[in-house]
Design a protein around this motif. Sequence first.
Motif, PDB file in Angstrom:
ATOM      1  N   TYR A  22      34.932  29.090  -2.833  1.00 25.57           N
ATOM      2  CA  TYR A  22      34.894  28.648  -4.228  1.00 25.57           C
ATOM      3  C   TYR A  22      35.676  29.607  -5.114  1.00 25.57           C
ATOM      4  O   TYR A  22      35.768  30.797  -4.839  1.00 25.57           O
ATOM      5  CB  TYR A  22      33.447  28.557  -4.726  1.00 25.57           C
ATOM      6  CG  TYR A  22      32.730  27.338  -4.198  1.00 25.57           C
ATOM      7  CD1 TYR A  22      32.670  26.165  -4.930  1.00 25.57           C
ATOM      8  CD2 TYR A  22      32.121  27.372  -2.947  1.00 25.57           C
ATOM      9  CE1 TYR A  22      32.020  25.049  -4.431  1.00 25.57           C
ATOM     10  CE2 TYR A  22      31.468  26.261  -2.446  1.00 25.57           C
ATOM     11  CZ  TYR A  22      31.422  25.102  -3.199  1.00 25.57           C
ATOM     12  OH  TYR A  22      30.790  24.002  -2.710  1.00 25.57           O
ATOM     13  N   GLN A  23      36.229  29.059  -6.181  1.00 23.66           N
ATOM     14  CA  GLN A  23      36.947  29.830  -7.193  1.00 23.66           C
ATOM     15  C   GLN A  23      36.273  29.587  -8.532  1.00 23.66           C
ATOM     16  O   GLN A  23      35.852  28.466  -8.824  1.00 23.66           O
ATOM     17  CB  GLN A  23      38.412  29.387  -7.283  1.00 23.66           C
ATOM     18  CG  GLN A  23      39.192  29.582  -6.003  1.00 23.66           C
ATOM     19  CD  GLN A  23      39.388  31.055  -5.683  1.00 23.66           C
ATOM     20  OE1 GLN A  23      39.674  31.858  -6.565  1.00 23.66           O
ATOM     21  NE2 GLN A  23      39.213  31.417  -4.427  1.00 23.66           N
ATOM     22  N   THR A  24      36.177  30.624  -9.351  1.00 24.16           N
ATOM     23  CA  THR A  24      35.567  30.460 -10.665  1.00 24.16           C
ATOM     24  C   THR A  24      36.600  30.009 -11.688  1.00 24.16           C
ATOM     25  O   THR A  24      37.796  30.259 -11.548  1.00 24.16           O
ATOM     26  CB  THR A  24      34.903  31.764 -11.134  1.00 24.16           C
ATOM     27  OG1 THR A  24      35.841  32.832 -11.056  1.00 24.16           O
ATOM     28  CG2 THR A  24      33.674  32.084 -10.297  1.00 24.16           C
ATOM     29  N   VAL A  45      34.013  26.389  -9.717  1.00 20.67           N
ATOM     30  CA  VAL A  45      32.680  26.554 -10.285  1.00 20.67           C
ATOM     31  C   VAL A  45      32.783  27.348 -11.583  1.00 20.67           C
ATOM     32  O   VAL A  45      33.514  28.339 -11.645  1.00 20.67           O
ATOM     33  CB  VAL A  45      31.714  27.230  -9.280  1.00 20.67           C
ATOM     34  CG1 VAL A  45      32.193  28.606  -8.884  1.00 20.67           C
ATOM     35  CG2 VAL A  45      30.299  27.287  -9.808  1.00 20.67           C
ATOM     36  N   ALA A  46      32.099  26.868 -12.613  1.00 21.74           N
ATOM     37  CA  ALA A  46      32.020  27.587 -13.885  1.00 21.74           C
ATOM     38  C   ALA A  46      30.666  28.289 -13.921  1.00 21.74           C
ATOM     39  O   ALA A  46      29.624  27.645 -13.855  1.00 21.74           O
ATOM     40  CB  ALA A  46      32.155  26.621 -15.052  1.00 21.74           C
ATOM     41  N   ILE A  47      30.696  29.591 -14.012  1.00 18.54           N
ATOM     42  CA  ILE A  47      29.472  30.388 -14.053  1.00 18.54           C
ATOM     43  C   ILE A  47      29.270  30.824 -15.495  1.00 18.54           C
ATOM     44  O   ILE A  47      30.169  31.408 -16.108  1.00 18.54           O
ATOM     45  CB  ILE A  47      29.583  31.607 -13.118  1.00 18.54           C
ATOM     46  CG1 ILE A  47      29.815  31.134 -11.683  1.00 18.54           C
ATOM     47  CG2 ILE A  47      28.326  32.469 -13.218  1.00 18.54           C
ATOM     48  CD1 ILE A  47      30.143  32.254 -10.712  1.00 18.54           C
ATOM     49  N   THR A  48      28.095  30.519 -16.041  1.00 13.21           N
ATOM     50  CA  THR A  48      27.835  30.832 -17.450  1.00 13.21           C
ATOM     51  C   THR A  48      26.501  31.553 -17.614  1.00 13.21           C
ATOM     52  O   THR A  48      25.588  31.402 -16.796  1.00 13.21           O
ATOM     53  CB  THR A  48      27.817  29.551 -18.311  1.00 13.21           C
ATOM     54  OG1 THR A  48      26.709  28.729 -17.927  1.00 13.21           O
ATOM     55  CG2 THR A  48      29.125  28.772 -18.174  1.00 13.21           C
ATOM     56  N   PHE A  49      26.440  32.317 -18.691  1.00 15.72           N
ATOM     57  CA  PHE A  49      25.237  33.067 -19.053  1.00 15.72           C
ATOM     58  C   PHE A  49      25.022  32.903 -20.549  1.00 15.72           C
ATOM     59  O   PHE A  49      25.955  33.061 -21.326  1.00 15.72           O
ATOM     60  CB  PHE A  49      25.404  34.559 -18.742  1.00 15.72           C
ATOM     61  CG  PHE A  49      25.571  34.859 -17.280  1.00 15.72           C
ATOM     62  CD1 PHE A  49      24.493  35.266 -16.519  1.00 15.72           C
ATOM     63  CD2 PHE A  49      26.814  34.711 -16.674  1.00 15.72           C
ATOM     64  CE1 PHE A  49      24.641  35.535 -15.170  1.00 15.72           C
ATOM     65  CE2 PHE A  49      26.974  34.975 -15.329  1.00 15.72           C
ATOM     66  CZ  PHE A  49      25.879  35.384 -14.568  1.00 15.72           C
ATOM     67  N   PHE A  69      35.050  37.184  -9.083  1.00 16.29           N
ATOM     68  CA  PHE A  69      34.674  36.024  -9.885  1.00 16.29           C
ATOM     69  C   PHE A  69      34.670  36.377 -11.373  1.00 16.29           C
ATOM     70  O   PHE A  69      34.482  37.526 -11.761  1.00 16.29           O
ATOM     71  CB  PHE A  69      33.278  35.532  -9.504  1.00 16.29           C
ATOM     72  CG  PHE A  69      33.203  34.845  -8.164  1.00 16.29           C
ATOM     73  CD1 PHE A  69      34.314  34.328  -7.522  1.00 16.29           C
ATOM     74  CD2 PHE A  69      31.972  34.709  -7.537  1.00 16.29           C
ATOM     75  CE1 PHE A  69      34.221  33.692  -6.303  1.00 16.29           C
ATOM     76  CE2 PHE A  69      31.853  34.069  -6.308  1.00 16.29           C
ATOM     77  CZ  PHE A  69      32.984  33.556  -5.687  1.00 16.29           C
ATOM     78  N   THR A  70      34.843  35.345 -12.178  1.00 17.21           N
ATOM     79  CA  THR A  70      34.730  35.468 -13.618  1.00 17.21           C
ATOM     80  C   THR A  70      33.516  34.661 -14.078  1.00 17.21           C
ATOM     81  O   THR A  70      32.890  33.967 -13.283  1.00 17.21           O
ATOM     82  CB  THR A  70      35.995  34.947 -14.326  1.00 17.21           C
ATOM     83  OG1 THR A  70      36.151  33.564 -14.010  1.00 17.21           O
ATOM     84  CG2 THR A  70      37.222  35.732 -13.906  1.00 17.21           C
ATOM     85  N   ALA A  71      33.228  34.739 -15.354  1.00 15.33           N
ATOM     86  CA  ALA A  71      32.130  33.975 -15.943  1.00 15.33           C
ATOM     87  C   ALA A  71      32.383  33.852 -17.434  1.00 15.33           C
ATOM     88  O   ALA A  71      33.267  34.521 -17.984  1.00 15.33           O
ATOM     89  CB  ALA A  71      30.792  34.670 -15.691  1.00 15.33           C
TER      90      ALA A  71
END
Length: 172
Positions: A22-24, A45-49, A69-71
Motif C-alpha cells: 500500500y501507498q499513502t 490509503v489515506a491515513i488521517t488523525f 508513509f504520510t498522513a
Amino acid sequence: YRTTTSPPAFAAQMEYLHQNGYQTCSPTQAISLLKANTRSAAKAVAITFDDGYRDFYQNAFPVLNQFGFTATVFLPTAYIGETALQFKERDCLTWSEVRELQGYGIAFGSHTVTHPQLRDLDNDSIEREIVNSKKAIEQRTGCVVDSFAYPYAFPQADAEFKKRLRDSLHRA
C-alpha cells in the motif's frame, strides 16, 4: 467519533499496509483516485488523525516514518500554540512541531478553530470556524489547506445542515 488505536495496534496495521504494497496519499488524492477509477486506487490509503494531539508526534509519526508513509492531521487551531496547549485534557502539537512534521510530508487540514458542534451554530459562526482555522494553518505552514474534517459525529440525515456546511466549505 471516539475512535482510538493503541500504539502497538497502529504499528501492526502500518506494517500490514507496508508488507502488502500500500501507498499513502492525501484525502484529496484519494478522492481523485476513486473518481478516476484506476488500478492504483486499490493500493492507496489515506491515513488521517483528528484533533492535533501530541501523541501523534510521539507515537504515530515514528511508525509512519519507519514505513515511509504520510498522513493528514486535522487541527483545531485554538489548541495549537507556541507552547503545548491542552484539548480535552490532552497535550496538543505546537506550531513548531507542525512545521517539523510538515517537513517529513505530513499534511494538515482544518478541523475548525474551537472544535464546536457546528450544527448548533449560526451560519456566520460556522463560517468563522472554518475560515479562521484554514487561515491559521496556511499562515503558520505556508501551505494551502484543501481538506476539512468535521468535528464529532456528522449529522448525515440533516440535509439542510449538510447544504449549509457544504456552501461554507466552498466559500472558504
